[in-house]
Write an enzyme that holds these catalytic residues in place. Structure first.
Site, PDB file in Angstrom:
ATOM      1  N   CYS A  95      -0.340   4.116   1.790  1.00  0.00           N
ATOM      2  CA  CYS A  95      -0.401   3.913   3.377  1.00  0.00           C
ATOM      3  C   CYS A  95       1.040   4.199   3.788  1.00  0.00           C
ATOM      4  O   CYS A  95       1.284   4.932   4.888  1.00  0.00           O
ATOM      5  CB  CYS A  95      -0.842   2.612   3.794  1.00  0.00           C
ATOM      6  N   ASP A  96       2.121   3.519   3.130  1.00  0.00           N
ATOM      7  CA  ASP A  96       3.324   3.745   3.543  1.00  0.00           C
ATOM      8  C   ASP A  96       4.119   4.379   2.855  1.00  0.00           C
ATOM      9  O   ASP A  96       5.395   4.626   3.465  1.00  0.00           O
ATOM     10  CB  ASP A  96       3.807   2.126   3.568  1.00  0.00           C
ATOM     11  N   CYS A 118       0.879  -1.258   0.082  1.00  0.00           N
ATOM     12  CA  CYS A 118       0.068   0.187  -0.086  1.00  0.00           C
ATOM     13  C   CYS A 118       0.872   1.228  -0.020  1.00  0.00           C
ATOM     14  O   CYS A 118       1.215   1.756   0.928  1.00  0.00           O
ATOM     15  CB  CYS A 118      -1.092  -0.084   1.037  1.00  0.00           C
TER      16      CYS A 118
HETATM   17  C1  LIG Z   1      -0.046  -3.535   5.262  1.00  0.00           C
HETATM   18  C2  LIG Z   1      -1.354  -2.471   5.319  1.00  0.00           C
HETATM   19  C3  LIG Z   1      -1.116  -1.310   5.813  1.00  0.00           C
HETATM   20  C4  LIG Z   1      -2.409  -0.558   5.574  1.00  0.00           C
HETATM   21  N1  LIG Z   1      -1.879   0.693   6.144  1.00  0.00           N
HETATM   22  C5  LIG Z   1      -3.117   1.721   6.181  1.00  0.00           C
HETATM   23  C6  LIG Z   1      -2.959   2.906   6.547  1.00  0.00           C
HETATM   24  O1  LIG Z   1      -1.880   3.533   7.157  1.00  0.00           O
HETATM   25  N2  LIG Z   1      -4.066   3.909   6.670  1.00  0.00           N
HETATM   26  C7  LIG Z   1      -5.411   3.440   5.849  1.00  0.00           C
HETATM   27  O2  LIG Z   1      -6.159   4.381   5.721  1.00  0.00           O
HETATM   28  N3  LIG Z   1      -5.344   2.294   5.306  1.00  0.00           N
HETATM   29  C8  LIG Z   1      -4.352   1.278   5.354  1.00  0.00           C
HETATM   30  N4  LIG Z   1      -4.525   0.210   4.960  1.00  0.00           N
HETATM   31  C9  LIG Z   1      -5.479  -0.273   4.152  1.00  0.00           C
HETATM   32  C10 LIG Z   1      -6.794  -0.644   5.303  1.00  0.00           C
HETATM   33  O3  LIG Z   1      -6.313  -1.612   6.091  1.00  0.00           O
HETATM   34  C11 LIG Z   1      -7.986  -1.310   4.406  1.00  0.00           C
HETATM   35  O4  LIG Z   1      -8.337  -0.317   3.515  1.00  0.00           O
HETATM   36  C12 LIG Z   1      -9.172  -1.371   5.263  1.00  0.00           C
HETATM   37  O5  LIG Z   1      -8.525  -2.375   6.506  1.00  0.00           O
HETATM   38  C13 LIG Z   1     -10.297  -2.143   4.683  1.00  0.00           C
HETATM   39  O6  LIG Z   1     -11.211  -2.211   5.527  1.00  0.00           O
HETATM   40  P1  LIG Z   1     -12.228  -3.650   5.261  1.00  0.00           P
HETATM   41  O7  LIG Z   1     -13.156  -3.488   6.616  1.00  0.00           O
HETATM   42  O8  LIG Z   1     -13.128  -3.274   4.059  1.00  0.00           O
HETATM   43  O9  LIG Z   1     -11.629  -4.849   4.986  1.00  0.00           O
HETATM   44  P2  LIG Z   1     -10.451  -5.667   5.899  1.00  0.00           P
HETATM   45  O10 LIG Z   1      -9.530  -4.752   6.832  1.00  0.00           O
HETATM   46  O11 LIG Z   1      -9.664  -6.290   4.933  1.00  0.00           O
HETATM   47  O12 LIG Z   1     -11.293  -6.597   6.714  1.00  0.00           O
HETATM   48  C14 LIG Z   1     -12.162  -7.626   6.474  1.00  0.00           C
HETATM   49  C15 LIG Z   1     -12.745  -8.524   7.487  1.00  0.00           C
HETATM   50  O13 LIG Z   1     -13.447  -9.547   6.759  1.00  0.00           O
HETATM   51  C16 LIG Z   1     -13.275 -10.846   7.384  1.00  0.00           C
HETATM   52  N5  LIG Z   1     -13.616 -11.965   6.450  1.00  0.00           N
HETATM   53  C17 LIG Z   1     -13.007 -11.937   5.379  1.00  0.00           C
HETATM   54  N6  LIG Z   1     -13.954 -13.428   4.809  1.00  0.00           N
HETATM   55  C18 LIG Z   1     -14.818 -13.370   5.746  1.00  0.00           C
HETATM   56  C19 LIG Z   1     -15.498 -14.421   5.835  1.00  0.00           C
HETATM   57  N7  LIG Z   1     -15.822 -15.542   4.678  1.00  0.00           N
HETATM   58  N8  LIG Z   1     -16.266 -14.693   6.747  1.00  0.00           N
HETATM   59  C20 LIG Z   1     -16.348 -13.959   7.962  1.00  0.00           C
HETATM   60  N9  LIG Z   1     -15.377 -12.764   7.867  1.00  0.00           N
HETATM   61  C21 LIG Z   1     -14.743 -12.624   6.755  1.00  0.00           C
HETATM   62  C22 LIG Z   1     -11.945 -10.491   7.545  1.00  0.00           C
HETATM   63  O14 LIG Z   1     -11.358 -11.580   8.646  1.00  0.00           O
HETATM   64  C23 LIG Z   1     -11.614  -9.228   8.324  1.00  0.00           C
HETATM   65  O15 LIG Z   1     -12.047  -9.274   9.468  1.00  0.00           O
HETATM   66  C24 LIG Z   1      -3.455  -0.798   4.933  1.00  0.00           C
HETATM   67  C25 LIG Z   1      -3.412  -2.060   4.551  1.00  0.00           C
HETATM   68  C26 LIG Z   1      -2.450  -2.895   4.452  1.00  0.00           C
HETATM   69  C27 LIG Z   1      -2.480  -4.226   3.965  1.00  0.00           C
END
Ligand SMILES: Cc1cc2nc3c(=O)[nH]c(=O)nc-3n(C[C@H](O)[C@H](O)[C@H](O)COP(=O)(O)OP(=O)(O)OC[C@H]3O[C@@H](n4cnc5c(N)ncnc54)[C@H](O)[C@@H]3O)c2cc1C
Length: 310
Positions: free
Chosen positions: A135-136, A132
């Site tokens: 992010c980084d 990302c």
């Molecule tokens: C290394 C890294 C660093 C990052 N740094 C930043 C940052 O500094 N600032 C920022 O704003 N964003 C950052 N991001 C991006 C940010 O983390 C994501 O945009 C955000 O987490 C997305 O949120 P979400 O809830 O859509 O999905 P996710 O965070 O991916 O959460 C998805 C959830 O769904 C669950 N899940 C998946 N499949 C199933 C299933 N079949 N049944 C039940 N549960 C399930 C998972 O277990 C998880 O809990 C970073 C991402 C990464 C990988």
């Protein structure tokens, strides 16, 4: 028992939806996955989340959101959803061991960045390897970095990284980029960006943090290059396999929505990275979780009104 709202996913999108629906008294059931917390559990400092002037650790941010959701009465189940049935009412959500019935469902299962699967990549993730740039990138000031990929994201990441890094080298396995012509033009005319064509990063080098990469060209010749970071920009895989056949997904598995969080299934809403191929940030995921929660409120209130008028 028929739940008012089942939320699938425990990242920022699911937890934000839980905070809102719980605070409105809908007592949501959040099925958060066998490994809960989502992508922020993989990172350390998050510096761009509004409200945290000194930054916050990714897992701590998730813990705070979870506490806030719990405070208003969210119930948590740490299981993976394995299947859904959305063509009849009540809606059905299945895990390995249970079946839940619901009036409304918010799908917030996120997306995982694709990785290269090469030596040292996972060991150095968060120590110079990132998926990302938004992010980084600012952590890589004045470093020489490598970007792997050839699509629009790789181009955007490379251009963005030139604002902080001394140089950006794109390593691409073909002899042309897939990215749009406009993006390619910007990349090719940027003096800080160099491209190595027809080549793959075959190994990341470094003990505690990235110090370089090995690059293999199409003839099999391997060269070594010094680098202070590697950004892998080869796409994302939305966590939507369990929805196949039940929801409209695009060719890459992203859920097809309209008005951001609405789907073609009544009572089923979507939030976060599983429908977002562009923004992919904690704040934007959180915002769409809130939007989905407000739609759920509207939907459930409409249902209650319908019953009271019958
Ligand atoms: C290394 C890294 C660093 C990052 N740094 C930043 C940052 O500094 N600032 C920022 O704003 N964003 C950052 N991001 C991006 C940010 O983390 C994501 O945009 C955000 O987490 C997305 O949120 P979400 O809830 O859509 O999905 P996710 O965070 O991916 O959460 C998805 C959830 O769904 C669950 N899940 C998946 N499949 C199933 C299933 N079949 N049944 C039940 N549960 C399930 C998972 O277990 C998880 O809990 C970073 C991402 C990464 C990988």
């Amino acid at each position: 028992m028929v739940e008012s709202v089942v939320i699938i996913g425990s990242g920022p999108a699911g937890l934000s939806a839980a905070i809102y629906t719980a605070r409105e008294g809908f007592s949501p059931l959040l099925i958060g996955g066998a490994v809960s917390g989502g992508q922020l559990m993989l990172t350390t400092a998050v510096e761009n989340m509004p409200g945290f002037p000194d930054g916050v650790q990714g897992p701590e941010l998730i813990e705070l959101m979870r506490k806030q959701a719990e405070r208003f009465g969210t119930r948590f189940v740490n299981e993976d959803v394995t299947g859904v049935e959305f063509s009849s009412k009540p809606l059905v959500v299945r895990t390995e061991s249970n079946e839940y019935q619901a009036r409304s469902v918010i799908i917030a299962t996120g997306a995982n960045a694709k990785v290269l699967g090469i030596p040292s990549e996972s060991k150095l993730f968060g120590h110079g390897v990132s998926t990302c740039a938004t992010c980084d990138g600012p952590f890589f000031k004045n470093r020489d970095v490598v970007v792997v990929g050839g699509g629009d994201t790789a181009m955007e990441d490379s251009l963005f990284l030139t604002r902080f890094c001394r140089s950006v080298t794109i390593v691409h396995r073909r002899d042309a980029f897939k990215a749009s012509k406009a993006m390619q033009d910007k990349v090719m005319s940027n003096p800080k960006i160099k491209v190595i064509w027809n080549s793959e990063v075959s190994e990341i080098i470094g003990d505690e943090s990235v110090s370089g990469v090995r690059i293999k060209d199409s003839s099999g010749r391997v060269t070594e290059m010094q680098a202070g970071g590697v950004f892998v920009a080869i796409g994302h895989a939305p966590n939507t396999k369990f929805l196949a056949g039940s929801m409209r997904l695009d060719s890459e598995g992203y859920i097809i929505t309209h008005d951001e969080v609405l789907t073609d299934k009544e009572g089923v809403y979507v939030a976060g990275d599983n429908a977002d191929r562009y923004y992919r940030q904690a704040g934007t995921a959180s915002a769409s979780g809130i939007k989905a929660a407000l739609r759920v409120r509207e939907y459930l209130q409409g249902m209650q009104k319908g019953h009271s008028e019958e």
